[in-house]
Design a protein around this motif. Structure first.
Motif, PDB file in Angstrom:
ATOM      1  N   ARG A 147       1.000  -0.858  -0.430  1.00  0.00           N
ATOM      2  CA  ARG A 147      -0.373  -0.173  -0.229  1.00  0.00           C
ATOM      3  C   ARG A 147       0.861   1.057  -0.208  1.00  0.00           C
ATOM      4  NH1 ARG A 147      -4.788  -0.183   4.411  1.00  0.00           N
ATOM      5  NH2 ARG A 147      -5.956  -0.573   2.127  1.00  0.00           N
ATOM      6  N   ILE A 148       0.837   1.869  -1.016  1.00  0.00           N
ATOM      7  CA  ILE A 148       0.803   3.496  -1.189  1.00  0.00           C
ATOM      8  C   ILE A 148       0.427   4.400   0.384  1.00  0.00           C
ATOM      9  CG2 ILE A 148       1.947   5.489  -2.566  1.00  0.00           C
ATOM     10  CD1 ILE A 148       3.340   3.074  -4.453  1.00  0.00           C
ATOM     11  N   LEU A 149       0.418   5.294   1.033  1.00  0.00           N
ATOM     12  CA  LEU A 149      -0.123   6.168   1.968  1.00  0.00           C
ATOM     13  C   LEU A 149       0.754   7.251   1.257  1.00  0.00           C
ATOM     14  CD1 LEU A 149      -0.151   3.724   5.265  1.00  0.00           C
ATOM     15  CD2 LEU A 149      -2.641   4.152   2.921  1.00  0.00           C
ATOM     16  N   ALA A 150      -0.615   8.502   1.209  1.00  0.00           N
ATOM     17  CA  ALA A 150      -0.103   9.897   1.110  1.00  0.00           C
ATOM     18  C   ALA A 150      -1.140  10.803   2.257  1.00  0.00           C
ATOM     19  CB  ALA A 150      -1.263  10.678  -0.645  1.00  0.00           C
ATOM     20  N   LEU A 151       0.815  10.853   3.128  1.00  0.00           N
ATOM     21  CA  LEU A 151      -0.273  11.553   4.180  1.00  0.00           C
ATOM     22  C   LEU A 151       0.213  13.316   4.194  1.00  0.00           C
ATOM     23  CD1 LEU A 151       1.997   9.623   6.007  1.00  0.00           C
ATOM     24  CD2 LEU A 151      -0.831   9.018   5.578  1.00  0.00           C
ATOM     25  N   GLY A 208       0.951  14.626   8.626  1.00  0.00           N
ATOM     26  CA  GLY A 208       0.506  13.066   9.039  1.00  0.00           C
ATOM     27  C   GLY A 208      -0.620  12.460   9.179  1.00  0.00           C
ATOM     28  N   ALA A 209      -1.464  13.702   8.423  1.00  0.00           N
ATOM     29  CA  ALA A 209      -3.162  12.785   8.507  1.00  0.00           C
ATOM     30  C   ALA A 209      -2.966  11.693   6.864  1.00  0.00           C
ATOM     31  CB  ALA A 209      -3.924  13.768   8.741  1.00  0.00           C
ATOM     32  N   LEU A 210      -4.116  11.144   6.656  1.00  0.00           N
ATOM     33  CA  LEU A 210      -4.409  10.440   5.635  1.00  0.00           C
ATOM     34  C   LEU A 210      -5.534  10.872   4.762  1.00  0.00           C
ATOM     35  CD1 LEU A 210      -4.331   7.597   4.458  1.00  0.00           C
ATOM     36  CD2 LEU A 210      -6.580   6.769   5.786  1.00  0.00           C
ATOM     37  N   ALA A 211      -4.029  10.583   3.104  1.00  0.00           N
ATOM     38  CA  ALA A 211      -5.069  11.944   2.453  1.00  0.00           C
ATOM     39  C   ALA A 211      -5.153  11.054   1.155  1.00  0.00           C
ATOM     40  CB  ALA A 211      -4.194  13.111   1.984  1.00  0.00           C
ATOM     41  N   GLY A 212      -4.958   9.668   0.879  1.00  0.00           N
ATOM     42  CA  GLY A 212      -4.911   8.636   0.203  1.00  0.00           C
ATOM     43  C   GLY A 212      -4.520   7.431   0.071  1.00  0.00           C
ATOM     44  N   GLN A 213      -4.808   7.113  -0.875  1.00  0.00           N
ATOM     45  CA  GLN A 213      -4.228   5.411  -0.626  1.00  0.00           C
ATOM     46  C   GLN A 213      -4.460   4.288  -1.749  1.00  0.00           C
ATOM     47  OE1 GLN A 213      -7.223   4.156   1.644  1.00  0.00           O
ATOM     48  NE2 GLN A 213      -7.122   2.055   1.175  1.00  0.00           N
ATOM     49  N   LEU A 214      -2.879   4.006  -2.275  1.00  0.00           N
ATOM     50  CA  LEU A 214      -3.065   3.163  -3.224  1.00  0.00           C
ATOM     51  C   LEU A 214      -2.861   1.845  -3.467  1.00  0.00           C
ATOM     52  CD1 LEU A 214      -2.855   2.727  -6.910  1.00  0.00           C
ATOM     53  CD2 LEU A 214      -0.390   3.704  -6.252  1.00  0.00           C
ATOM     54  N   GLN A 232      -8.607  10.920  -0.316  1.00  0.00           N
ATOM     55  CA  GLN A 232      -9.576  11.572   0.856  1.00  0.00           C
ATOM     56  C   GLN A 232     -10.119  13.167  -0.155  1.00  0.00           C
ATOM     57  OE1 GLN A 232     -10.927   9.315   2.993  1.00  0.00           O
ATOM     58  NE2 GLN A 232      -9.480   8.070   2.515  1.00  0.00           N
ATOM     59  N   PRO A 233     -11.763  12.830   0.429  1.00  0.00           N
ATOM     60  CA  PRO A 233     -12.451  14.175  -0.379  1.00  0.00           C
ATOM     61  C   PRO A 233     -11.663  15.927   0.711  1.00  0.00           C
ATOM     62  CG  PRO A 233     -13.769  12.898   1.166  1.00  0.00           C
ATOM     63  CD  PRO A 233     -13.068  12.137   0.931  1.00  0.00           C
ATOM     64  N   ASP A 234     -11.405  15.964   1.481  1.00  0.00           N
ATOM     65  CA  ASP A 234     -10.249  16.912   1.694  1.00  0.00           C
ATOM     66  C   ASP A 234      -9.299  17.699   0.883  1.00  0.00           C
ATOM     67  OD1 ASP A 234     -13.016  17.648   2.989  1.00  0.00           O
ATOM     68  OD2 ASP A 234     -11.008  16.822   5.012  1.00  0.00           O
ATOM     69  N   PHE A 235      -8.892  16.024   0.396  1.00  0.00           N
ATOM     70  CA  PHE A 235      -7.525  17.135  -0.516  1.00  0.00           C
ATOM     71  C   PHE A 235      -7.902  16.446  -1.693  1.00  0.00           C
ATOM     72  CE2 PHE A 235      -6.470  15.197   3.759  1.00  0.00           C
ATOM     73  CZ  PHE A 235      -6.253  16.025   4.300  1.00  0.00           C
ATOM     74  N   GLN A 236      -8.507  15.861  -2.616  1.00  0.00           N
ATOM     75  CA  GLN A 236      -8.886  15.993  -4.381  1.00  0.00           C
ATOM     76  C   GLN A 236      -8.777  17.655  -4.861  1.00  0.00           C
ATOM     77  OE1 GLN A 236     -12.367  14.362  -5.012  1.00  0.00           O
ATOM     78  NE2 GLN A 236     -12.054  12.412  -3.988  1.00  0.00           N
ATOM     79  N   GLY A 237      -8.100  17.074  -6.018  1.00  0.00           N
ATOM     80  CA  GLY A 237      -7.924  18.443  -6.307  1.00  0.00           C
ATOM     81  C   GLY A 237      -5.892  18.393  -6.679  1.00  0.00           C
ATOM     82  N   TRP A 238      -5.635  17.795  -5.136  1.00  0.00           N
ATOM     83  CA  TRP A 238      -4.331  18.224  -4.968  1.00  0.00           C
ATOM     84  C   TRP A 238      -2.675  17.141  -6.055  1.00  0.00           C
ATOM     85  CZ3 TRP A 238      -2.373  19.159   0.722  1.00  0.00           C
ATOM     86  CH2 TRP A 238      -3.465  19.944   1.293  1.00  0.00           C
ATOM     87  N   ASN A 239      -4.107  16.368  -6.509  1.00  0.00           N
ATOM     88  CA  ASN A 239      -3.010  15.193  -8.070  1.00  0.00           C
ATOM     89  C   ASN A 239      -2.614  14.839  -7.159  1.00  0.00           C
ATOM     90  OD1 ASN A 239      -1.312  15.467 -10.456  1.00  0.00           O
ATOM     91  ND2 ASN A 239       0.347  15.962  -9.957  1.00  0.00           N
TER      92      ASN A 239
END
Length: 405
Positions: free
Chosen positions: A32-36, A39-45, A64-71
């Motif tokens: 799993r690749i996690l985007a933080l 320190g908060a979870l923003a996305g996962q692959l 995650q909805p709060d981080f969409q549009g960030w590429n």
């Protein structure tokens, strides 16, 4: 990867490539690749990796909805290509949202995307008929959404190639899991503990004997409470990684105060308890209570992971992997432990304070001395002071809760 990252500016994004403890995949390893962000979870692959490392199957990509549009989706996918620079990659079918994202995504190495190559090149890793079905689904979704979907790169886009897929489908062979052997290997697992404040201070006090602090932790957890519902790995690092990984997906308002890992020696006895072997770990999801020898303990606070306390037990401690359900606990487990995982008292065995008389006396003397000092510094109170107002009735404080099932 640099192209996608360049568009993040100073967003403070970090990526973590970690284990994905999934029951799917058989011999394929879950990663799993996690985007933080801060320190908060923003996305996962989520992906599965073939045992030889030369094939990757993409299972899930989410931001995650709060981080969409960030590429972030592009950054995580670029990181996957960089982490597996020679592997075939199967992107599978796409959701409507995935179709729109894929049309915008600039794939770093299209020649490793199996949808873009003939099945003769990759059929030993993936079922060719299943891949053709995915391609047909994606082509249909592209038309519905009105997007190109990089159709020029896809092998024989929108053509009927079932016969070719059937010809190569026989090459695919699912590998067999070759995970750890509990009968031959020492295994590690871990748990998160929210300790009472006093106990937390004691077990993280580097000035105290580590063996004594390990004993405190075992008594708190319960000798018969080693985790049955967690993965058991061959390395301590993997056990710690599991704990930190799980915390990212837990309730952020409840932060465990201590990460604890344990090492148990190979399970002896016959037959071997039922277990589920994965690529790099095993689980005891139906544990009836499995006796083990506890040989090492290690613990640390999540905010200071570099400060780790550990002790190798010269004489392994009798312990047990807890039962999944108390009602299904084995007679042997019930004979040694109660439903909280605590050991039954042994007739004639010394009490918990035996041999600690001098330590207890020193603690008592210190407490009495501090009490006397505070009394000597307290101001005198007039003997005829105003009568005290009655205090409001309060409920007694609840007793401390021990960790049990």
């Amino acid at each position: 990867m640099a192209g996608a990252e360049a568009r993040l500016d100073e967003a403070g994004v970090s990526l973590w490539l970690t284990n994905w403890p999934t029951s799917a995949g058989g011999a394929w390893t879950g990663r799993r690749i996690l985007a933080l962000v801060g320190g908060a979870l923003a996305g996962q692959l989520d992906v599965l990796v073939h045992p030889d490392g030369q094939a990757v199957s993409v299972w899930w990509l989410e931001v995650q909805p709060d981080f969409q549009g960030w590429n972030l989706a592009s950054v995580m996918m670029d990181a996957l290509y960089a982490a597996h620079p020679t592997a075939w990659i199967d992107h599978g079918g796409r959701t409507p949202e995935g179709v729109m994202w894929w049309d915008r995504y600039n794939e770093p190495d299209p020649q490793r995307n199996i949808h873009n190559r003939p099945p003769a090149e990759w059929a030993r890793y993936f079922d060719a008929l299943e891949v053709e079905a995915q391609k047909a689904q994606n082509a249909y979704s592209n038309r519905i959404a009105g997007v190109d979907g990089h159709r020029g790169a896809v092998y024989r886009y929108d053509e009927r190639v079932e016969e070719e897929a059937k010809h190569h489908a026989a090459q695919f062979r699912e590998p067999s899991p070759r995970g750890p052997d509990p009968a031959a290997e020492a295994l590690y697992s871990g748990m998160s503990l929210h300790l009472p404040p006093g106990l937390h201070r004691l077990v993280h006090d580097g000035g105290r004997d580590p063996g004594e602090r390990a004993r405190m932790l075992v008594e708190h957890v319960g000798h018969g409470n080693l985790p049955h519902d967690a993965a058991w790995h061959t390395t301590e690092r993997a056990a710690y990684e599991d704990i930190a990984h799980a915390e990212l997906f837990s309730d952020p308002s409840v932060q465990p105060a201590t990460h604890l890992t344990v090492r148990v020696l190979p399970v002896s006895g016959s037959p071997l308890p039922d277990h589920d072997v994965k690529a790099t770990w095993v689980t005891y999801l139906d544990s009836p209570g499995i006796p083990v020898q506890l040989a090492r303990m290690s613990w640390r606070a999540p905010e200071r992971p570099w400060l780790t306390h550990s002790v190798d037990l010269a004489v392994p401690v009798e312990a047990a992997i807890g039962p999944r359900l108390w009602q299904k606990a084995s007679p042997e487990y019930r004979a040694s432990y109660n439903f909280l995982g605590e050991r039954h008292p042994v007739a004639g065995a010394p009490g918990p304070f035996a041999g600690r008389e001098e330590e207890i006396r020193e603690v008592a003397d210190r407490l009495l001395g501090e009490s006397a000092r505070r009394n000597s510094q307290a101001p005198e109170v007039a003997s005829r002071s105003a009568p005290r107002q009655p205090l409001p009735q309060q409920s007694p404080a609840p007793p401390p809760v021990r960790r049990g099932r």
